[in-house]
Design a protein around this motif. Structure first.
Motif, PDB file in Angstrom:
ATOM      1  N   GLN A  72     -26.117  26.333-105.506  1.00 47.28           N
ATOM      2  CA  GLN A  72     -27.639  25.284-105.679  1.00 47.28           C
ATOM      3  C   GLN A  72     -28.408  25.071-105.376  1.00 47.28           C
ATOM      4  N   ARG A  73     -28.689  26.419-104.511  1.00 46.61           N
ATOM      5  CA  ARG A  73     -30.446  26.817-104.669  1.00 46.61           C
ATOM      6  C   ARG A  73     -30.729  27.216-105.994  1.00 46.61           C
ATOM      7  N   ALA A  76     -31.611  24.023-107.356  1.00 40.95           N
ATOM      8  CA  ALA A  76     -31.763  23.184-106.868  1.00 40.95           C
ATOM      9  C   ALA A  76     -33.619  23.432-107.583  1.00 40.95           C
ATOM     10  N   ILE A  79     -34.810  22.578-110.904  1.00 39.87           N
ATOM     11  CA  ILE A  79     -35.373  21.098-111.181  1.00 39.87           C
ATOM     12  C   ILE A  79     -36.858  20.887-111.026  1.00 39.87           C
ATOM     13  N   THR A  87     -39.498  15.132-107.879  1.00 45.04           N
ATOM     14  CA  THR A  87     -38.530  16.086-107.950  1.00 45.04           C
ATOM     15  C   THR A  87     -36.846  15.564-106.836  1.00 45.04           C
ATOM     16  N   ILE A  91     -32.904  15.420-107.416  1.00 43.91           N
ATOM     17  CA  ILE A  91     -31.884  16.901-107.420  1.00 43.91           C
ATOM     18  C   ILE A  91     -30.919  15.220-106.460  1.00 43.91           C
ATOM     19  N   ASN A 134     -30.899  23.091 -97.352  1.00 41.25           N
ATOM     20  CA  ASN A 134     -30.683  21.999 -97.709  1.00 41.25           C
ATOM     21  C   ASN A 134     -31.606  20.510 -96.972  1.00 41.25           C
ATOM     22  N   LEU A 137     -35.636  22.541 -97.611  1.00 40.42           N
ATOM     23  CA  LEU A 137     -36.112  21.968 -99.004  1.00 40.42           C
ATOM     24  C   LEU A 137     -36.806  20.110 -98.992  1.00 40.42           C
ATOM     25  N   TYR A 138     -35.525  19.685 -98.487  1.00 39.46           N
ATOM     26  CA  TYR A 138     -35.915  18.192 -98.204  1.00 39.46           C
ATOM     27  C   TYR A 138     -38.119  18.150 -97.456  1.00 39.46           C
ATOM     28  N   ARG A 161     -27.143  12.247 -97.886  1.00 38.24           N
ATOM     29  CA  ARG A 161     -26.739  12.985 -98.934  1.00 38.24           C
ATOM     30  C   ARG A 161     -25.682  13.652 -98.811  1.00 38.24           C
TER      31      ARG A 161
END
Length: 194
Positions: A72-73, A76, A79, A87, A91, A134, A137-138, A161
């Protein structure tokens, strides 16, 4: 006296087969319902080879979660959009695409967490680490976009999410997609202060 031989940096093909087999079976059938002997047989490895790489099933499950997080990293990181907000939207669009596919069987992190209720268990710690990444990141994307409350909004996005990954399993994917899009728009648009 000769220098010690450095470890081979390439991953073991047997370890990779075990992990790929376990990931496929865990995702399709659940962690606790799949036994070690089945994984060993389907991966085509000896029992000693399995235990060399994974001393216990919990070690294998933790490796599975760590690998899912790494995937998943990587996704991400690939993208690229015109802005940090776009972005974030991309996601969530990717999650909607995956969640509405016929192969979707829920979130591997949520599914596995349901089978490991103790938050102090090493598997749950790996899941918590993924969730922190996660959320961060957001937050980082929100900060980069100039959002006035990136911390709180990152928490909200993580909850969105969570709802999305469960919703695709339980509800009509078309409806979930539309709801996610509307929810993101509302969440990412700061409310003006008087």
């Amino acid at each position: 006296m000769s220098a010690p031989t450095p470890k081979d940096p390439r991953p073991s093909p047997a370890r990779a087969r075990v992990l790929e087999t376990a990931a496929r079976l865990f995702y399709a059938e659940g962690v606790h319902s799949v036994g070690i002997d089945r994984i060993i047989a389907e991966a085509g490895v000896a029992k000693a080879t399995f235990y060399h790489h994974f001393p216990s099933k919990d070690d294998l499950v933790r490796a599975y979660i760590t690998e899912q997080s790494a995937l998943q990293r990587t996704m991400a990181a690939t993208i690229r959009a015109a802005s940090p907000r776009e972005t974030l939207e991309a996601i969530f669009a990717f999650m909607c695409e995956f969640g509405s596919s016929a192969q979707y069987r829920g979130c591997p992190f949520v599914n596995t967490a349901a089978e490991y209720p103790d938050p102090a268990h090493p598997v749950r710690e790996a899941i918590a680490e993924h969730r922190r990444w996660n959320r961060d990141l957001y937050r980082d994307l929100l900060d980069a976009d100039g959002h006035p409350d990136a911390e709180r909004t990152a928490d909200i996005l993580l909850l969105i999410r969570d709802g999305l990954v469960v919703g695709f399993d339980l509800d009509d994917p078309t409806r979930v997609r539309a709801t996610v899009k509307e929810t993101l728009t509302r969440t990412l648009t700061p409310i003006p202060t008087p």
